[in-house]
Motif scaffolding. Structure first.
Motif, short mmCIF file in Angstrom:
data_model
loop_
_atom_site.label_atom_id
_atom_site.label_comp_id
_atom_site.label_asym_id
_atom_site.label_seq_id
_atom_site.Cartn_x
_atom_site.Cartn_y
_atom_site.Cartn_z
N ASP A 132 0.86 -1.19 0.00
CA ASP A 132 0.00 0.00 0.00
C ASP A 132 0.89 1.24 0.00
OD1 ASP A 132 -1.86 2.01 0.36
OD2 ASP A 132 -2.74 1.15 2.17
N LEU A 133 0.75 2.05 -1.03
CA LEU A 133 1.58 3.26 -1.16
C LEU A 133 1.33 4.25 -0.02
CD1 LEU A 133 1.31 3.87 -5.01
CD2 LEU A 133 3.26 2.95 -3.74
N ASN A 134 0.19 4.18 0.63
CA ASN A 134 -0.14 5.13 1.70
C ASN A 134 0.38 4.71 3.08
OD1 ASN A 134 -1.45 7.09 0.12
ND2 ASN A 134 -3.26 5.79 0.01
N THR A 135 0.79 3.46 3.23
CA THR A 135 1.28 3.01 4.53
C THR A 135 2.67 2.36 4.45
OG1 THR A 135 0.21 0.85 4.27
CG2 THR A 135 -1.04 2.59 5.42
N ALA A 136 3.19 2.19 3.26
CA ALA A 136 4.46 1.48 3.08
C ALA A 136 5.62 2.22 3.72
CB ALA A 136 4.73 1.27 1.60
N ASP A 157 8.63 10.84 0.42
CA ASP A 157 8.65 12.31 0.38
C ASP A 157 7.44 12.85 -0.39
OD1 ASP A 157 11.02 12.22 1.80
OD2 ASP A 157 12.30 12.56 0.04
N TRP A 158 7.08 12.21 -1.51
CA TRP A 158 5.91 12.64 -2.28
C TRP A 158 4.67 12.52 -1.42
CZ3 TRP A 158 1.10 11.37 -3.79
CH2 TRP A 158 0.55 12.05 -4.87
N ARG A 159 4.54 11.43 -0.72
CA ARG A 159 3.37 11.20 0.14
C ARG A 159 3.31 12.24 1.25
NH1 ARG A 159 3.52 5.49 2.55
NH2 ARG A 159 4.80 6.44 4.15
N THR A 160 4.46 12.61 1.82
CA THR A 160 4.50 13.61 2.88
C THR A 160 4.10 14.98 2.33
OG1 THR A 160 6.27 12.39 3.98
CG2 THR A 160 6.00 14.69 4.60
N PHE A 165 -1.81 8.96 -1.49
CA PHE A 165 -2.02 8.62 -2.89
C PHE A 165 -3.50 8.31 -3.09
CE2 PHE A 165 2.49 7.78 -2.53
CZ PHE A 165 3.00 8.04 -3.79
N THR A 166 -4.04 8.76 -4.19
CA THR A 166 -5.43 8.43 -4.51
C THR A 166 -5.50 7.44 -5.67
OG1 THR A 166 -5.58 10.36 -5.96
CG2 THR A 166 -6.33 10.62 -3.67
N ALA A 167 -4.39 7.26 -6.39
CA ALA A 167 -4.33 6.32 -7.50
C ALA A 167 -2.89 5.85 -7.69
CB ALA A 167 -4.84 6.96 -8.79
N VAL A 168 -2.73 4.61 -8.10
CA VAL A 168 -1.40 4.05 -8.35
C VAL A 168 -0.68 4.85 -9.43
CG1 VAL A 168 -0.18 1.99 -9.18
CG2 VAL A 168 -2.08 1.74 -7.57
N GLU A 169 -1.43 5.39 -10.39
CA GLU A 169 -0.84 6.14 -11.50
C GLU A 169 -0.04 7.35 -11.04
OE1 GLU A 169 -4.16 5.26 -11.38
OE2 GLU A 169 -3.93 3.55 -12.73
N GLN A 170 -0.28 7.82 -9.81
CA GLN A 170 0.46 8.96 -9.29
C GLN A 170 1.95 8.65 -9.10
OE1 GLN A 170 -2.27 9.66 -5.99
NE2 GLN A 170 -2.59 11.75 -6.77
N LEU A 171 2.32 7.39 -9.15
CA LEU A 171 3.75 7.03 -9.09
C LEU A 171 4.52 7.69 -10.23
CD1 LEU A 171 3.85 3.23 -8.19
CD2 LEU A 171 4.74 5.13 -6.85
N ARG A 172 3.86 7.91 -11.36
CA ARG A 172 4.52 8.52 -12.52
C ARG A 172 5.00 9.94 -12.22
NH1 ARG A 172 -0.12 6.62 -16.74
NH2 ARG A 172 0.72 4.54 -17.16
N LYS A 184 6.41 -2.17 -14.27
CA LYS A 184 6.82 -3.24 -13.36
C LYS A 184 6.14 -3.14 -12.00
CE LYS A 184 11.47 -3.86 -15.25
NZ LYS A 184 12.91 -3.73 -14.97
N LEU A 185 5.86 -1.93 -11.56
CA LEU A 185 5.36 -1.70 -10.21
C LEU A 185 3.84 -1.72 -10.09
CD1 LEU A 185 7.72 1.16 -9.01
CD2 LEU A 185 7.77 -1.23 -8.32
N LYS A 186 3.13 -1.34 -11.13
CA LYS A 186 1.69 -1.08 -11.01
C LYS A 186 0.88 -2.27 -10.47
CE LYS A 186 0.44 -2.15 -15.76
NZ LYS A 186 -0.14 -1.66 -16.98
N ASP A 187 1.30 -3.50 -10.76
CA ASP A 187 0.57 -4.66 -10.26
C ASP A 187 1.06 -5.13 -8.89
OD1 ASP A 187 -1.00 -4.73 -12.57
OD2 ASP A 187 0.48 -5.95 -13.63
N LEU A 188 2.11 -4.50 -8.37
CA LEU A 188 2.65 -4.89 -7.07
C LEU A 188 2.26 -3.93 -5.95
CD1 LEU A 188 6.26 -5.79 -8.28
CD2 LEU A 188 4.32 -7.35 -7.93
N VAL A 189 1.65 -2.82 -6.32
CA VAL A 189 1.28 -1.81 -5.31
C VAL A 189 -0.22 -1.53 -5.39
CG1 VAL A 189 3.56 -0.74 -5.27
CG2 VAL A 189 1.83 0.09 -6.85
N THR A 190 -0.72 -0.93 -4.35
CA THR A 190 -2.14 -0.58 -4.30
C THR A 190 -2.28 0.72 -3.52
OG1 THR A 190 -4.36 -1.39 -3.81
CG2 THR A 190 -2.65 -1.87 -2.19
N VAL A 191 -3.48 1.27 -3.55
CA VAL A 191 -3.81 2.48 -2.78
C VAL A 191 -5.09 2.16 -2.03
CG1 VAL A 191 -4.53 4.89 -2.92
CG2 VAL A 191 -2.75 4.01 -4.44
N ARG A 192 -5.02 2.25 -0.71
CA ARG A 192 -6.22 1.96 0.12
C ARG A 192 -6.60 3.19 0.90
NH1 ARG A 192 -3.32 -3.03 1.01
NH2 ARG A 192 -4.33 -4.62 -0.21
#
Length: 192
Positions: A132-136, A157-160, A165-172, A184-192
């Motif tokens: 989870d990008l919001n708690t990792a 840092d981006w999360r702070t 994160f509201t969508a995995v696409e924000q990783l871009r 490579k990452l989009k199927d290994l992460v999630t946003v809850r």
């Protein structure tokens, strides 16, 4: 005459008594030997393919030749060595067959000094839960393919700076994550 006859019987009676005592002692010693114990069959740990939320903690079962066998709770990213230590440790010969550096996943069972039952060998490993990008943590992100410590810190840092994160696409939007790394990452992460 009776006295002579009793004298002749004394030696055989004493010899018979010695033989009876020797037989009883031998039987007693043999009966006192402990029987060789074999460990009872252990059930294989059930695994589930359904994704569970990332909690930062995992629970594994440690069985066999450890001082405190049973369930242990560890941090995500823990290794076999951490689980064995939490169960009280293992002696050198009992730990030789274990890959102490292997990372654990929730619900595993570790066999220390005893062979796993046949059904445990054929059970496939469960897929790790999505991060989870919001708690990792930095360590969890660093464990993803193509993400090193620097990129993991940039995600934090981006999360702070931007909030959750509201969508995995924000990783871009994070420096160092281009299309190839994002794919490579989009199927290994999630946003809850």
């Amino acid at each position: 005459m009776v006295k002579a006859r009793l004298g002749n019987l004394r030696l055989p009676v004493v010899a018979a008594a010695v033989v009876v005592v020797a037989v009883c002692a031998t039987v007693g010693i043999l009966a006192a030997q402990p029987e060789k114990e074999t460990p009872p069959p252990l059930p294989a740990a059930a695994t589930s393919s359904s994704a569970r939320p990332v909690t930062g903690r995992i629970v594994v079962s440690v069985v066999g030749r450890v001082p405190k066998p049973g369930l242990v709770t560890l941090s995500e990213g823990a290794r076999v060595a951490d689980a064995v230590d939490a169960a009280g440790g293992a002696s050198g010969p009992d730990a030789l067959a274990l890959n102490m550096a292997r990372r654990l996943s929730d619900g595993e069972q570790i066999y220390v000094g005893i062979p796993p039952p046949p059904e445990a060998v054929t059970v496939p490993q469960a897929k790790p839960a999505k991060v989870d990008l919001n708690t990792a943590t930095v360590a969890q992100l660093d464990g993803l393919p193509g993400v090193g410590a620097v990129t993991a810190q940039r995600v934090i840092d981006w999360r702070t700076e931007h909030g959750h994160f509201t969508a995995v696409e924000q990783l871009r939007q994070i420096e160092g994550i281009g299309e190839t790394r994002y794919t490579k990452l989009k199927d290994l992460v999630t946003v809850r």
